[in-house]
Design a protein around this motif. Sequence first.
Motif: not given
Length: 429
Positions: A341-360
Motif C-alpha cells: 500500500e503506497p505510503l509517503w512520509q511528509l515533514p512534521l516537526e514540533k515547530w509546525h504547531q506554531e504555523k497557525c498563529p492567533s492573536a486571541f
Amino acid sequence: MSSVTNIFLTNNKSSSQWQNENLLQIIEDDIYIYLDKSFSSPLKNIQRAARSIEKLGVKHACLKGDLWGIDSQWAFALGFTCVGKLTNIEFTGEQTTIDTLNNKLAVYAWSRNLTNQTPSELTPLLLAKQAQDYITAQAPDCVSSRLISGDDLAKQGWVGVYNVGKGSVNPPCIVEIDYNPTDDEQAPISTCLVGKGITFDSGGYSLKASVGMFHMKCDMGGAAVVSGALALAIRQGLNKRVKLILCCAENMVSNNAYKLGDILTYKNGVSCEIANTDAEGRIVLADGLLMASENNPSMIIDAATLTGAAVLATGGDYTALFSLDEQLAEQAKQAANIESEPLWQLPLEKWHQEKCPSAFADTANSRPVPGGGPGGASNAAGFLSRFVDSKGWLHFDLAAAYNGSANDQWAAGATGLSIATIANLLLTQ
C-alpha cells in the motif's frame, strides 16, 4: 461476456498477431494478462489490466492458473472491484490463501461501501451505529461501546465535535468501541484508533464551491478506514485490546453553526480560534486524540481525509504519513511495504504547531488563506500534535482514499487504502 469469466496470468505472448503487444489477450472465452519480466511495476500492471477487464463488462472474475500469488490476486481485486462489484471475485490457490483474500476483500468492500453511501443515507449517528454493528459482528463476546451525542458532548467537554456538528439537524456524536479479547476489564490498551467521521462537509461558513462539495460524502473516509482496519485485524487473530474512537458530525451552515472567529477551549486547556470552518477535520480529531490519550495506550493512530494539500503533494496516489516518532514511522512504512500500500512520509516537526498563529488564542485551526497556505498538510498535523504525546502517535492523511472519477487503476469511489497497513500495525504492535 459471460457472467463468470476465467482470468489467467501468462508469461507467453499470444500467437495471434493482433494481440502480440497487448497487456490483455482474449483466447476463446478466457482472458489472459500478459506479464513481461521487464515490467517495473507488475502489480500496477495487473491492477490496470483488471480495471480494463471490468470495463469489458465482466460481471464476475474467476482467477485461474498457477502464476497467481497472493499479492497479484489482491492487485487484481483492487482494479476489478467497483460499485456493484465489490466482492465479485473468486480467488485461487491454497485454502489459507483463499480465506485470507476473502476476509480482506469482505472488509474492504464493507469500508468502501460505507464511504460511498450518500450523505442522506449516512448521518453521524448512523455512521456510529454501522461501525458498532460491524465491529461487534466480528467478535460479539469481546466488544462493548459507548456513545456520546448532541448536547452531552458539550456537557462533557468535547467541544470540537460538538461545535462542528451543532449547525446540523443531525446531531454529532463520538462513539468509543472497545475490543477486548482478554477477559480482563483492566487489561492495558495496546492501541487507540481515531477516525474522522464527517458525513458531509459543506465547508460551513467557509463555504465550498459545488465542485469541491460534490464528493464530500467521502469525508468520513477516515472513520471507514480505521473501522475496517480493526475488523480486518480481528479476522486475522488480533489478541490485544484496542479502542476505536470515531468523531462523527455534519459540517453545515445554519443559524446555529460555528463561526469564523469563535474560540474553542479543549479539555487539555488549548484554546483554538476558528480561522476556517472548512478545516473542521482537525477540530473534531483533537477531541478524539484527547479521548484516546486518556486511555494511556502504547500507540495512537488517527486517519482522516484531512487536507487537499496532501492530495496535491502525493498526486492522490499515496497516503500521507506524519509522525514525531521516527521509529514508529519506520514501522508504519515497513507495514505499508509488506501490504503493498503506497505510503509517503511528509515533514512534521514540533515547530509546525506554531504555523497557525492567533492573536486571541493559543492557536488557530488554520490560516485564513486558500488551502491553509504553504505546508498545509504539515501544519494540520502540527495542530493535531498539540493534543497527543509525540511518542507512539501516527497520523494518516488519506490522500488516496477516494477517487471522484475512474482512472486506469481505480473505479470511481472509495479505495480502502491503508486498511491493511493499519491492521498490520495493530497485529505487530
